[in-house]
Design a protein around this motif. Sequence first.
Motif, PDB file in Angstrom:
ATOM      1  N   LEU A 186      43.866  17.486  57.278  1.00  0.00           N
ATOM      2  CA  LEU A 186      44.584  17.043  56.086  1.00  0.00           C
ATOM      3  C   LEU A 186      43.561  16.953  54.957  1.00  0.00           C
ATOM      4  CD1 LEU A 186      47.484  16.092  55.275  1.00  0.00           C
ATOM      5  CD2 LEU A 186      46.615  13.751  55.498  1.00  0.00           C
ATOM      6  N   VAL A 187      43.874  17.577  53.825  1.00  0.00           N
ATOM      7  CA  VAL A 187      42.897  17.680  52.742  1.00  0.00           C
ATOM      8  C   VAL A 187      43.514  17.271  51.410  1.00  0.00           C
ATOM      9  CG1 VAL A 187      41.750  19.563  53.955  1.00  0.00           C
ATOM     10  CG2 VAL A 187      43.410  20.097  52.155  1.00  0.00           C
ATOM     11  N   GLU A 188      42.632  17.053  50.435  1.00  0.00           N
ATOM     12  CA  GLU A 188      43.083  16.821  49.069  1.00  0.00           C
ATOM     13  C   GLU A 188      43.688  18.102  48.495  1.00  0.00           C
ATOM     14  OE1 GLU A 188      40.258  14.906  46.344  1.00  0.00           O
ATOM     15  OE2 GLU A 188      38.917  14.712  48.080  1.00  0.00           O
ATOM     16  N   ARG A 189      44.707  17.934  47.688  1.00  0.00           N
ATOM     17  CA  ARG A 189      45.236  19.078  46.944  1.00  0.00           C
ATOM     18  C   ARG A 189      44.472  19.167  45.633  1.00  0.00           C
ATOM     19  NH1 ARG A 189      51.631  20.560  46.466  1.00  0.00           N
ATOM     20  NH2 ARG A 189      51.349  22.680  45.699  1.00  0.00           N
ATOM     21  N   LEU A 190      43.799  20.286  45.418  1.00  0.00           N
ATOM     22  CA  LEU A 190      42.885  20.455  44.298  1.00  0.00           C
ATOM     23  C   LEU A 190      43.287  21.646  43.433  1.00  0.00           C
ATOM     24  CD1 LEU A 190      39.644  20.159  46.455  1.00  0.00           C
ATOM     25  CD2 LEU A 190      40.520  18.365  44.938  1.00  0.00           C
ATOM     26  N   GLU A 191      42.776  21.668  42.225  1.00  0.00           N
ATOM     27  CA  GLU A 191      42.865  22.859  41.383  1.00  0.00           C
ATOM     28  C   GLU A 191      41.707  23.765  41.784  1.00  0.00           C
ATOM     29  OE1 GLU A 191      44.501  25.388  38.657  1.00  0.00           O
ATOM     30  OE2 GLU A 191      45.281  23.380  39.103  1.00  0.00           O
ATOM     31  N   MET A 192      42.010  24.873  42.457  1.00  0.00           N
ATOM     32  CA  MET A 192      40.948  25.703  43.020  1.00  0.00           C
ATOM     33  C   MET A 192      40.272  26.555  41.945  1.00  0.00           C
ATOM     34  SD  MET A 192      40.824  24.747  46.103  1.00  0.00           S
ATOM     35  CE  MET A 192      39.701  25.980  46.793  1.00  0.00           C
ATOM     36  N   VAL A 193      38.962  26.662  42.038  1.00  0.00           N
ATOM     37  CA  VAL A 193      38.204  27.544  41.153  1.00  0.00           C
ATOM     38  C   VAL A 193      38.552  28.986  41.530  1.00  0.00           C
ATOM     39  CG1 VAL A 193      35.892  28.271  40.449  1.00  0.00           C
ATOM     40  CG2 VAL A 193      36.350  25.845  40.937  1.00  0.00           C
ATOM     41  N   PRO A 194      39.000  29.804  40.573  1.00  0.00           N
ATOM     42  CA  PRO A 194      39.576  31.121  40.903  1.00  0.00           C
ATOM     43  C   PRO A 194      38.566  32.239  41.125  1.00  0.00           C
ATOM     44  CG  PRO A 194      39.759  30.744  38.563  1.00  0.00           C
ATOM     45  CD  PRO A 194      39.155  29.490  39.142  1.00  0.00           C
ATOM     46  N   VAL A 195      37.413  31.922  41.708  1.00  0.00           N
ATOM     47  CA  VAL A 195      36.449  32.942  42.126  1.00  0.00           C
ATOM     48  C   VAL A 195      35.895  32.564  43.495  1.00  0.00           C
ATOM     49  CG1 VAL A 195      35.745  33.680  39.804  1.00  0.00           C
ATOM     50  CG2 VAL A 195      34.530  31.805  40.912  1.00  0.00           C
ATOM     51  N   GLU A 196      35.488  33.582  44.252  1.00  0.00           N
ATOM     52  CA  GLU A 196      34.772  33.356  45.503  1.00  0.00           C
ATOM     53  C   GLU A 196      33.296  33.171  45.160  1.00  0.00           C
ATOM     54  OE1 GLU A 196      36.419  33.257  48.275  1.00  0.00           O
ATOM     55  OE2 GLU A 196      38.119  34.626  48.209  1.00  0.00           O
ATOM     56  N   CYS A 197      32.721  32.065  45.615  1.00  0.00           N
ATOM     57  CA  CYS A 197      31.329  31.760  45.277  1.00  0.00           C
ATOM     58  C   CYS A 197      30.429  32.185  46.444  1.00  0.00           C
ATOM     59  CB  CYS A 197      31.174  30.274  44.988  1.00  0.00           C
ATOM     60  SG  CYS A 197      32.071  29.754  43.501  1.00  0.00           S
ATOM     61  N   ILE A 198      29.773  33.312  46.284  1.00  0.00           N
ATOM     62  CA  ILE A 198      28.996  33.912  47.370  1.00  0.00           C
ATOM     63  C   ILE A 198      27.508  33.753  47.100  1.00  0.00           C
ATOM     64  CG2 ILE A 198      28.455  36.091  48.541  1.00  0.00           C
ATOM     65  CD1 ILE A 198      31.376  36.913  47.937  1.00  0.00           C
ATOM     66  N   ALA A 199      26.785  33.354  48.144  1.00  0.00           N
ATOM     67  CA  ALA A 199      25.328  33.297  48.092  1.00  0.00           C
ATOM     68  C   ALA A 199      24.775  34.334  49.052  1.00  0.00           C
ATOM     69  CB  ALA A 199      24.830  31.907  48.466  1.00  0.00           C
ATOM     70  N   ARG A 200      23.791  35.088  48.601  1.00  0.00           N
ATOM     71  CA  ARG A 200      23.149  36.110  49.427  1.00  0.00           C
ATOM     72  C   ARG A 200      21.657  35.820  49.512  1.00  0.00           C
ATOM     73  NH1 ARG A 200      26.437  40.825  49.833  1.00  0.00           N
ATOM     74  NH2 ARG A 200      28.164  40.830  48.322  1.00  0.00           N
ATOM     75  N   GLY A 201      21.161  35.733  50.741  1.00  0.00           N
ATOM     76  CA  GLY A 201      19.722  35.588  50.938  1.00  0.00           C
ATOM     77  C   GLY A 201      19.094  36.841  51.494  1.00  0.00           C
ATOM     78  N   TYR A 202      19.933  37.771  51.957  1.00  0.00           N
ATOM     79  CA  TYR A 202      19.482  39.018  52.569  1.00  0.00           C
ATOM     80  C   TYR A 202      20.329  40.162  52.030  1.00  0.00           C
ATOM     81  CZ  TYR A 202      16.794  36.152  55.813  1.00  0.00           C
ATOM     82  OH  TYR A 202      15.894  35.255  56.337  1.00  0.00           O
ATOM     83  N   LEU A 203      19.770  41.348  52.071  1.00  0.00           N
ATOM     84  CA  LEU A 203      20.452  42.515  51.518  1.00  0.00           C
ATOM     85  C   LEU A 203      21.233  43.232  52.611  1.00  0.00           C
ATOM     86  CD1 LEU A 203      20.782  44.204  48.928  1.00  0.00           C
ATOM     87  CD2 LEU A 203      18.830  45.577  49.695  1.00  0.00           C
ATOM     88  N   THR A 204      22.549  43.263  52.467  1.00  0.00           N
ATOM     89  CA  THR A 204      23.399  43.979  53.422  1.00  0.00           C
ATOM     90  C   THR A 204      24.793  44.113  52.815  1.00  0.00           C
ATOM     91  OG1 THR A 204      24.007  44.079  55.770  1.00  0.00           O
ATOM     92  CG2 THR A 204      24.233  41.937  54.681  1.00  0.00           C
ATOM     93  N   GLY A 205      25.685  44.781  53.516  1.00  0.00           N
ATOM     94  CA  GLY A 205      27.081  44.874  53.085  1.00  0.00           C
ATOM     95  C   GLY A 205      27.242  45.541  51.732  1.00  0.00           C
ATOM     96  N   SER A 206      28.155  45.000  50.931  1.00  0.00           N
ATOM     97  CA  SER A 206      28.429  45.588  49.614  1.00  0.00           C
ATOM     98  C   SER A 206      27.223  45.466  48.687  1.00  0.00           C
ATOM     99  CB  SER A 206      29.646  44.924  48.981  1.00  0.00           C
ATOM    100  OG  SER A 206      29.432  43.529  48.777  1.00  0.00           O
ATOM    101  N   GLY A 207      26.407  44.415  48.891  1.00  0.00           N
ATOM    102  CA  GLY A 207      25.192  44.271  48.087  1.00  0.00           C
ATOM    103  C   GLY A 207      24.229  45.416  48.325  1.00  0.00           C
ATOM    104  N   LEU A 208      24.113  45.832  49.578  1.00  0.00           N
ATOM    105  CA  LEU A 208      23.237  46.957  49.911  1.00  0.00           C
ATOM    106  C   LEU A 208      23.745  48.237  49.264  1.00  0.00           C
ATOM    107  CD1 LEU A 208      20.898  48.214  51.580  1.00  0.00           C
ATOM    108  CD2 LEU A 208      22.545  48.436  53.468  1.00  0.00           C
TER     109      LEU A 208
END
Length: 295
Positions: free
Chosen positions: A90-112
Amino acid sequence: MSAPPLPGYRHIYSGKIRDLYRPEGSDDRLLVVASDRISAYDHVLDTPIPDKGRILTAMSLWWFEQLADLMPNHVVSTDVPAAVTGRAVLVERLEMVPVECIARGYLTGSGLAEYRERGSVCGIPLPDGLQDGSRLPEPLFTPTTKAAMGEHDESVDFAYVVDVVGAELAERVRTLTLEAYARGEAIARERGIILADTKFEFGVRPDGSVVLADEVLTPDSSRFWPRDQWQPGRAQPSFDKQFVRDWLASPESGWDRSSDEPPPPLPDGIVERTRRRYVEAYERLTGDTFAQQVS
């Protein structure tokens, strides 16, 4: 895969993995239920992974505790209907920030892929000579859009986030994203796991405070690699759903990703090995033994 009815709750939304319900008589709470569904290449697969919803929920709750001194989170209670015990909060109902906040420490996937084409990730220039799996000089904030079901998230730069949510909130979520990644990366490293990248989601309370929401540092939202097998220059072994992606992309699956056809069902062996990877990630990180639910 329709969401099951729950007495006392009204189903309001289903995403790729989670089903959302609103408690009757409450406008400021949500019940978030993690299913055993698994997605890959923007498709929800027909084959569930047993216990996956319970693993994701337990892991998120554990990580929320590890990050509690950095930021508040949306969890109100784990007292949920018996039908979804262990895989719902059960969680609070919030106004969600409309972006995915991604952190990258290594190079792979779409970043690569972007780095190979332009020498950058999300427009951030990087040194020459990096390979698949290389550790970046410093972790990067690389946000994406939140795509609708079946569509692709698109990489965006920090200026886009500022345009969407304003400079103050954009700076806040970037700072929190990188702080949470640094904490998660250090904890995972101590336990023999490399946290290559991860996705966070944030919500805003009516008073304007920013809250960590959704799932956090799970195999669905992160790339986890065995530290003792890390070797830049190749694809890394993983504890996340990259294992499923790799099978779907292999000749064995017989699936053409560029076609309009949905992915095929996963073989029993792939299902069991995927479940085993999720369980191992949970047990390595938390130090707890995952107990299989007895029906």
